[in-house]
Design an enzyme around this catalytic site. Sequence first.
Site, PDB file in Angstrom:
ATOM      1  N   TYR A  68       0.980  -1.086   0.042  1.00 22.03           N
ATOM      2  CA  TYR A  68      -0.065   0.130   0.128  1.00 22.03           C
ATOM      3  C   TYR A  68       0.790   1.218   0.175  1.00 22.03           C
ATOM      4  O   TYR A  68       1.793   1.382   0.997  1.00 22.03           O
ATOM      5  CB  TYR A  68      -0.973  -0.157   1.255  1.00 22.03           C
ATOM      6  CG  TYR A  68      -2.197  -1.077   1.114  1.00 22.03           C
ATOM      7  CD1 TYR A  68      -2.349  -1.828  -0.194  1.00 22.03           C
ATOM      8  CD2 TYR A  68      -3.023  -1.326   2.256  1.00 22.03           C
ATOM      9  CE1 TYR A  68      -3.314  -2.817  -0.194  1.00 22.03           C
ATOM     10  CE2 TYR A  68      -3.695  -2.323   2.087  1.00 22.03           C
ATOM     11  CZ  TYR A  68      -4.069  -3.157   0.867  1.00 22.03           C
ATOM     12  OH  TYR A  68      -5.096  -3.886   0.860  1.00 22.03           O
ATOM     13  N   LEU A 239     -17.413  -0.349   0.720  1.00 24.01           N
ATOM     14  CA  LEU A 239     -18.424   0.810   0.635  1.00 24.01           C
ATOM     15  C   LEU A 239     -18.566   1.156  -0.989  1.00 24.01           C
ATOM     16  O   LEU A 239     -19.218   2.188  -1.241  1.00 24.01           O
ATOM     17  CB  LEU A 239     -17.590   2.124   1.275  1.00 24.01           C
ATOM     18  CG  LEU A 239     -17.429   2.263   2.652  1.00 24.01           C
ATOM     19  CD1 LEU A 239     -16.502   3.414   3.035  1.00 24.01           C
ATOM     20  CD2 LEU A 239     -19.060   2.602   3.070  1.00 24.01           C
ATOM     21  N   ALA A 240     -18.132   0.166  -1.769  1.00 24.28           N
ATOM     22  CA  ALA A 240     -18.242   0.285  -3.361  1.00 24.28           C
ATOM     23  C   ALA A 240     -17.693   1.687  -3.697  1.00 24.28           C
ATOM     24  O   ALA A 240     -18.345   2.402  -4.713  1.00 24.28           O
ATOM     25  CB  ALA A 240     -19.814   0.236  -3.685  1.00 24.28           C
ATOM     26  N   GLY A 242     -18.008   4.305  -2.487  1.00 27.62           N
ATOM     27  CA  GLY A 242     -19.248   5.697  -2.387  1.00 27.62           C
ATOM     28  C   GLY A 242     -20.136   5.476  -3.417  1.00 27.62           C
ATOM     29  O   GLY A 242     -20.889   6.511  -3.546  1.00 27.62           O
ATOM     30  N   PHE A 244     -23.092   4.149  -3.602  1.00 26.15           N
ATOM     31  CA  PHE A 244     -24.355   4.266  -2.947  1.00 26.15           C
ATOM     32  C   PHE A 244     -24.619   5.269  -1.975  1.00 26.15           C
ATOM     33  O   PHE A 244     -25.659   5.455  -1.249  1.00 26.15           O
ATOM     34  CB  PHE A 244     -24.868   2.933  -2.822  1.00 26.15           C
ATOM     35  CG  PHE A 244     -25.021   2.040  -3.691  1.00 26.15           C
ATOM     36  CD1 PHE A 244     -25.852   1.938  -4.940  1.00 26.15           C
ATOM     37  CD2 PHE A 244     -23.984   0.970  -3.551  1.00 26.15           C
ATOM     38  CE1 PHE A 244     -25.524   0.777  -5.854  1.00 26.15           C
ATOM     39  CE2 PHE A 244     -23.758  -0.114  -4.532  1.00 26.15           C
ATOM     40  CZ  PHE A 244     -24.660  -0.068  -5.564  1.00 26.15           C
ATOM     41  N   THR A 245     -23.399   6.074  -1.659  1.00 27.10           N
ATOM     42  CA  THR A 245     -23.527   6.787  -0.443  1.00 27.10           C
ATOM     43  C   THR A 245     -23.234   8.394  -0.768  1.00 27.10           C
ATOM     44  O   THR A 245     -22.346   8.873   0.186  1.00 27.10           O
ATOM     45  CB  THR A 245     -22.685   6.065   0.542  1.00 27.10           C
ATOM     46  OG1 THR A 245     -21.214   6.051  -0.090  1.00 27.10           O
ATOM     47  CG2 THR A 245     -23.110   4.917   1.225  1.00 27.10           C
TER      48      THR A 245
HETATM   49  N1  LIG Z   1      -7.379  -7.718  -0.046  1.00 30.12           N
HETATM   50  C1  LIG Z   1      -7.446  -7.041  -1.436  1.00 30.12           C
HETATM   51  O1  LIG Z   1      -6.905  -7.490  -2.501  1.00 30.12           O
HETATM   52  C2  LIG Z   1      -7.465  -5.401  -1.207  1.00 30.12           C
HETATM   53  C3  LIG Z   1      -7.917  -4.940  -2.148  1.00 30.12           C
HETATM   54  C4  LIG Z   1      -8.278  -3.544  -2.053  1.00 30.12           C
HETATM   55  C5  LIG Z   1      -8.644  -2.990  -0.975  1.00 30.12           C
HETATM   56  N2  LIG Z   1      -8.207  -3.732   0.260  1.00 30.12           N
HETATM   57  C6  LIG Z   1      -8.259  -3.130   1.703  1.00 30.12           C
HETATM   58  O2  LIG Z   1      -9.774  -2.801   1.705  1.00 30.12           O
HETATM   59  C7  LIG Z   1      -9.793  -1.380   2.167  1.00 30.12           C
HETATM   60  C8  LIG Z   1     -11.059  -0.785   1.471  1.00 30.12           C
HETATM   61  O3  LIG Z   1     -11.004  -0.744   0.073  1.00 30.12           O
HETATM   62  P1  LIG Z   1     -11.248   0.414  -1.013  1.00 30.12           P
HETATM   63  O4  LIG Z   1     -10.645   1.440  -0.549  1.00 30.12           O
HETATM   64  O5  LIG Z   1     -10.988  -0.471  -2.282  1.00 30.12           O
HETATM   65  O6  LIG Z   1     -12.805   0.219  -0.939  1.00 30.12           O
HETATM   66  P2  LIG Z   1     -13.895   1.178  -0.036  1.00 30.12           P
HETATM   67  O7  LIG Z   1     -13.802   1.108   1.323  1.00 30.12           O
HETATM   68  O8  LIG Z   1     -15.494   0.626  -0.696  1.00 30.12           O
HETATM   69  O9  LIG Z   1     -13.766   2.731  -0.575  1.00 30.12           O
HETATM   70  C9  LIG Z   1     -13.047   3.562   0.070  1.00 30.12           C
HETATM   71  C10 LIG Z   1     -12.688   4.810  -1.149  1.00 30.12           C
HETATM   72  O10 LIG Z   1     -13.998   5.176  -1.800  1.00 30.12           O
HETATM   73  C11 LIG Z   1     -14.088   6.504  -1.445  1.00 30.12           C
HETATM   74  N3  LIG Z   1     -15.092   6.948  -0.993  1.00 30.12           N
HETATM   75  C12 LIG Z   1     -16.175   6.464  -0.153  1.00 30.12           C
HETATM   76  N4  LIG Z   1     -17.323   6.933  -0.038  1.00 30.12           N
HETATM   77  C13 LIG Z   1     -17.500   8.043  -0.870  1.00 30.12           C
HETATM   78  C14 LIG Z   1     -18.056   9.069  -1.005  1.00 30.12           C
HETATM   79  N5  LIG Z   1     -19.377   9.198  -0.816  1.00 30.12           N
HETATM   80  N6  LIG Z   1     -17.926   9.941  -2.052  1.00 30.12           N
HETATM   81  C15 LIG Z   1     -16.612   9.770  -2.889  1.00 30.12           C
HETATM   82  N7  LIG Z   1     -15.794   8.769  -2.624  1.00 30.12           N
HETATM   83  C16 LIG Z   1     -16.068   7.931  -1.660  1.00 30.12           C
HETATM   84  C17 LIG Z   1     -12.995   6.881  -0.260  1.00 30.12           C
HETATM   85  O11 LIG Z   1     -12.581   8.056  -0.375  1.00 30.12           O
HETATM   86  P3  LIG Z   1     -12.449   8.879   0.863  1.00 30.12           P
HETATM   87  O12 LIG Z   1     -10.818   8.527   1.445  1.00 30.12           O
HETATM   88  O13 LIG Z   1     -12.213  10.340   0.453  1.00 30.12           O
HETATM   89  O14 LIG Z   1     -13.532   8.689   1.839  1.00 30.12           O
HETATM   90  C18 LIG Z   1     -12.032   5.819  -0.786  1.00 30.12           C
HETATM   91  O15 LIG Z   1     -11.055   6.421  -1.772  1.00 30.12           O
HETATM   92  C19 LIG Z   1      -8.444  -0.997   1.569  1.00 30.12           C
HETATM   93  O16 LIG Z   1      -7.957   0.336   2.440  1.00 30.12           O
HETATM   94  C20 LIG Z   1      -7.451  -2.033   1.989  1.00 30.12           C
HETATM   95  O17 LIG Z   1      -7.149  -2.167   3.248  1.00 30.12           O
HETATM   96  C21 LIG Z   1      -7.879  -4.920   0.004  1.00 30.12           C
END
Ligand SMILES: NC(=O)c1ccc[n+]([C@@H]2O[C@H](COP(=O)([O-])OP(=O)(O)OC[C@H]3O[C@@H](n4cnc5c(N)ncnc54)[C@H](OP(=O)(O)O)[C@@H]3O)[C@@H](O)[C@H]2O)c1
Length: 330
Positions: A68, A239-240, A242, A244-245
């Site tokens: 990361y 959170l997809a 964002g 849906f939020t």
């Molecule tokens: N195991 C794997 O292969 C794998 C792969 C990817 C991720 N991960 C882990 O899972 C965690 C979460 O994954 P993710 O970040 O892909 O998914 P997530 O939690 O669904 O989405 C977070 C992202 O969405 C943005 N977001 C959320 N709500 C929003 C809204 N209303 N409007 C605009 N942007 C919004 C956030 O921005 P803001 O920061 O501005 O809120 C952030 O960039 C990661 O931090 C990591 O630890 C694991």
Amino acid sequence: MINMQSKQRPIPLNQYLANVSALSYGCMGLGGDWDQNPVAPENIIQAHQVIETALQAGINLFDHADIYTLGKAEKAFGQVLTERPELREKMYIQSKCGIRFEDDAGPKRYDFSKQWVSASVDNILTRLNTEYIDTLILHRPDPLMELDEIADTLLQVKNSGKVRHFGVSNMHHHQMAYLQSALDAPLVANQIEISLAKLDWLEEGIMAGNPEGRDINFTAGKLEYCRQHNVQIQAWGSLAQGLFTGRDVTGESKAVQATCRLVSKLAEQYNVPTEAIVLAWLMRHPVRVQPVIGTTSLERIKACVQAEQVQLTREEWYQLYESARGHELP
Ligand SMILES: NC(=O)c1ccc[n+]([C@@H]2O[C@H](COP(=O)([O-])OP(=O)(O)OC[C@H]3O[C@@H](n4cnc5c(N)ncnc54)[C@H](OP(=O)(O)O)[C@@H]3O)[C@@H](O)[C@H]2O)c1
């Protein structure tokens, strides 16, 4: 006489799983950009704020990976632990290894060799400035994995006190069972991408035997395996991003737009933020999904934990499912 009592084992049996919070904080957004620049002072401030907010909100599990922001997420987090060492015992930390980016030696690849995994664990501990991590997660399945070699490596890092538990990510249950067959310690987690926007984890069961389900990309039996073996399903992308939020959904499908409206309606009804509904939908499933939330917004972190107050009815859960899939169930 038939014993009519439920034979389902309660989850979680494992003491560690009993102590970690219902939600996990995903640290992929910490540390700045994915580049070789050093961690900037503002990244450390951000890490302090995020960790403090998450802990205050009741989240005690922090999810990392060595890749990361090219190691900077762990470094920023480690700097917080250097400045506030008392925080370490208030939290559980997991990190992942096994993904290697393209370099002079070869293309992007996965590596579960003893040399790579052992060195990765040491580097993780150094960056996080901690003597141990609670869980080491194998990030993505390595087709060249040698079972005895990885089992021996994991045993060594456990015996040395560097790692307490093991988990996997992006694996199906055949891979888990194969790995588990050589391990003394139970696998405690499988982190996979599931959300209202990624529905194949449900479609796989619903569409069993239905020709329309031929393109579903989720291995049959994975949820049941995890439930039966007390493996915590962790949802990345919960959170997809964002969708849906509150993100701008102009140009998205009618199903997405309708689901946004339904999420907002339920949020109003339950008097919680929309994030809480999206996560409560995941958490309503009996496999007991643990969402990994990747937001760096302090307000959104506080919004997410309100999911724990919401118990959606069966009808609401199906309403959201049907809306997100865009049409009625078969
Ligand atoms: N195991 C794997 O292969 C794998 C792969 C990817 C991720 N991960 C882990 O899972 C965690 C979460 O994954 P993710 O970040 O892909 O998914 P997530 O939690 O669904 O989405 C977070 C992202 O969405 C943005 N977001 C959320 N709500 C929003 C809204 N209303 N409007 C605009 N942007 C919004 C956030 O921005 P803001 O920061 O501005 O809120 C952030 O960039 C990661 O931090 C990591 O630890 C694991």
